[in-house]
Design a protein around this motif. Structure first.
Motif, PDB file in Angstrom:
ATOM      1  N   ILE A   1       0.849  -1.187   0.000  1.00 40.76           N
ATOM      2  CA  ILE A   1       0.000   0.000   0.000  1.00 40.76           C
ATOM      3  C   ILE A   1       0.888   1.241   0.000  1.00 40.76           C
ATOM      4  O   ILE A   1       1.785   1.377   0.835  1.00 40.76           O
ATOM      5  CB  ILE A   1      -0.934   0.005   1.226  1.00 40.76           C
ATOM      6  N   LEU A   2       0.625   2.137  -0.954  1.00 43.07           N
ATOM      7  CA  LEU A   2       1.380   3.377  -1.062  1.00 43.07           C
ATOM      8  C   LEU A   2       0.434   4.568  -0.930  1.00 43.07           C
ATOM      9  O   LEU A   2      -0.686   4.539  -1.459  1.00 43.07           O
ATOM     10  CB  LEU A   2       2.086   3.472  -2.428  1.00 43.07           C
ATOM     11  N   PRO A   3       0.878   5.617  -0.249  1.00 37.35           N
ATOM     12  CA  PRO A   3       0.069   6.846  -0.215  1.00 37.35           C
ATOM     13  C   PRO A   3       0.060   7.512  -1.592  1.00 37.35           C
ATOM     14  O   PRO A   3       1.020   7.381  -2.359  1.00 37.35           O
ATOM     15  CB  PRO A   3       0.778   7.708   0.834  1.00 37.35           C
ATOM     16  N   ASN A   4      -0.999   8.193  -1.887  1.00 36.67           N
ATOM     17  CA  ASN A   4      -1.157   8.829  -3.197  1.00 36.67           C
ATOM     18  C   ASN A   4      -0.413  10.168  -3.232  1.00 36.67           C
ATOM     19  O   ASN A   4      -1.014  11.241  -3.316  1.00 36.67           O
ATOM     20  CB  ASN A   4      -2.642   9.024  -3.499  1.00 36.67           C
ATOM     21  N   ILE A   5       0.907  10.086  -3.157  1.00 41.18           N
ATOM     22  CA  ILE A   5       1.755  11.273  -3.237  1.00 41.18           C
ATOM     23  C   ILE A   5       2.907  10.973  -4.188  1.00 41.18           C
ATOM     24  O   ILE A   5       3.195   9.810  -4.496  1.00 41.18           O
ATOM     25  CB  ILE A   5       2.314  11.684  -1.851  1.00 41.18           C
ATOM     26  N   HIS A   6       3.568  12.007  -4.628  1.00 38.61           N
ATOM     27  CA  HIS A   6       4.667  11.830  -5.578  1.00 38.61           C
ATOM     28  C   HIS A   6       5.960  11.456  -4.838  1.00 38.61           C
ATOM     29  O   HIS A   6       6.337  12.096  -3.864  1.00 38.61           O
ATOM     30  CB  HIS A   6       4.891  13.108  -6.385  1.00 38.61           C
ATOM     31  N   PHE A   7       6.613  10.384  -5.313  1.00 35.65           N
ATOM     32  CA  PHE A   7       7.926   9.984  -4.795  1.00 35.65           C
ATOM     33  C   PHE A   7       8.942  10.102  -5.922  1.00 35.65           C
ATOM     34  O   PHE A   7       8.650   9.749  -7.074  1.00 35.65           O
ATOM     35  CB  PHE A   7       7.910   8.532  -4.293  1.00 35.65           C
ATOM     36  N   GLU A   8      10.119  10.579  -5.589  1.00 33.29           N
ATOM     37  CA  GLU A   8      11.204  10.540  -6.567  1.00 33.29           C
ATOM     38  C   GLU A   8      11.546   9.088  -6.873  1.00 33.29           C
ATOM     39  O   GLU A   8      11.373   8.203  -6.038  1.00 33.29           O
ATOM     40  CB  GLU A   8      12.422  11.274  -6.020  1.00 33.29           C
ATOM     41  N   GLU A   9      12.055   8.866  -8.073  1.00 28.87           N
ATOM     42  CA  GLU A   9      12.256   7.497  -8.552  1.00 28.87           C
ATOM     43  C   GLU A   9      13.154   6.672  -7.638  1.00 28.87           C
ATOM     44  O   GLU A   9      12.847   5.520  -7.317  1.00 28.87           O
ATOM     45  CB  GLU A   9      12.841   7.531  -9.965  1.00 28.87           C
ATOM     46  N   ASP A  10      14.251   7.261  -7.181  1.00 26.73           N
ATOM     47  CA  ASP A  10      15.169   6.497  -6.331  1.00 26.73           C
ATOM     48  C   ASP A  10      14.555   6.203  -4.963  1.00 26.73           C
ATOM     49  O   ASP A  10      14.719   5.111  -4.403  1.00 26.73           O
ATOM     50  CB  ASP A  10      16.499   7.236  -6.167  1.00 26.73           C
ATOM     51  N   LYS A  11      13.789   7.163  -4.438  1.00 33.37           N
ATOM     52  CA  LYS A  11      13.129   6.949  -3.151  1.00 33.37           C
ATOM     53  C   LYS A  11      12.021   5.917  -3.268  1.00 33.37           C
ATOM     54  O   LYS A  11      11.839   5.076  -2.379  1.00 33.37           O
ATOM     55  CB  LYS A  11      12.572   8.263  -2.620  1.00 33.37           C
TER      56      LYS A  11
END
Length: 230
Positions: free
Chosen positions: A161-171
């Protein structure tokens, strides 16, 4: 092999000492450089095994402690209510506590499963390879939802489950690899086993420290790829 008051007492004493040692190793950062993960795993296994089998073994060598055991046995065998010995009352309370906590825990698991089903209905569902094209492992489902504020693996399903926010690719890669590690280490089932151990020993305070230590090792120990990621 037999179960007795003395074997339970020895189990509690030994387990307490080992849990204190485990807690020291996991909560003191400088120990991470000197203590290997295998030592932590072995120590955890010894503690859990001892709590699961609070019995006297054939090879056990009994050390008589009359100044402690004689007054304790006198107290436990003293008839209290309706001539029922105190140890019978304590064992009855132990069993009632187990049943109460077990029912409450089963209700929590059922509630968790219901919430997971609702979450699946209201989330965007994709695969790990949709987010990490170069990933070559098991292609688990990923739920992206605004109802969650941090990444996690919820319940027994192999779903991230992931929150609906933007993550940088490496993170994002680090986060997903961390959650994948939880799934492939069968951490959910390990936690359930420790939870049932906690339910069984609900009256024994060090077991709650053990549960906290298992979680600490799970999230911050060497089993996690986060502490090796750059």
């Amino acid at each position: 092999m037999n179960f007795s008051i003395s074997s339970l007492l020895i189990t509690c004493i030994v387990s307490t000492l080992l849990i204190v040692l485990l807690n020291f190793l996991l909560t003191t950062k400088k120990n991470y450089r000197f203590v290997r993960s295998n030592v932590i795993i072995a120590l955890s296994f010894i503690i859990i095994a001892r709590l699961c089998l609070p019995i006297e073994y054939r090879f056990t060598k009994t050390i008589p402690i009359p100044f402690l055991m004689n007054p304790l046995m006198t107290f436990l065998t003293y008839p209290l209510i309706l001539d029922i010995p105190i140890y019978v009352i304590l064992i009855s309370l132990w069993i009632l506590g187990i049943l109460f906590n077990l029912v409450r825990y089963i209700r929590e698991l059922l509630y968790l499963n219901r919430m997971l089903k609702k979450l699946e209905e209201q989330s965007e569902i994709c695969k790990i390879k949709n987010l990490l094209p170069d990933y070559n492992g098991n292609n688990y489902d990923v739920l992206i939802t605004s109802y969650c504020d941090s990444p996690k693996v919820l319940g027994s399903k192999k779903v991230i489950i992931l929150p609906n926010i933007h993550f940088e690719e490496d993170k994002l890669q680090i986060i997903l690899m961390h959650e994948i590690k939880h799934i492939e280490n069968h951490d959910y089932y390990i936690k359930q086993f420790v939870n049932f151990l906690t339910i069984t020993y609900w009256w024994f305070p060090p077991v709650y420290i053990l549960r906290k230590n298992i979680d600490l090792f799970d999230y911050y120990g060497v089993r996690s790829p986060l502490n090796t990621a750059k």
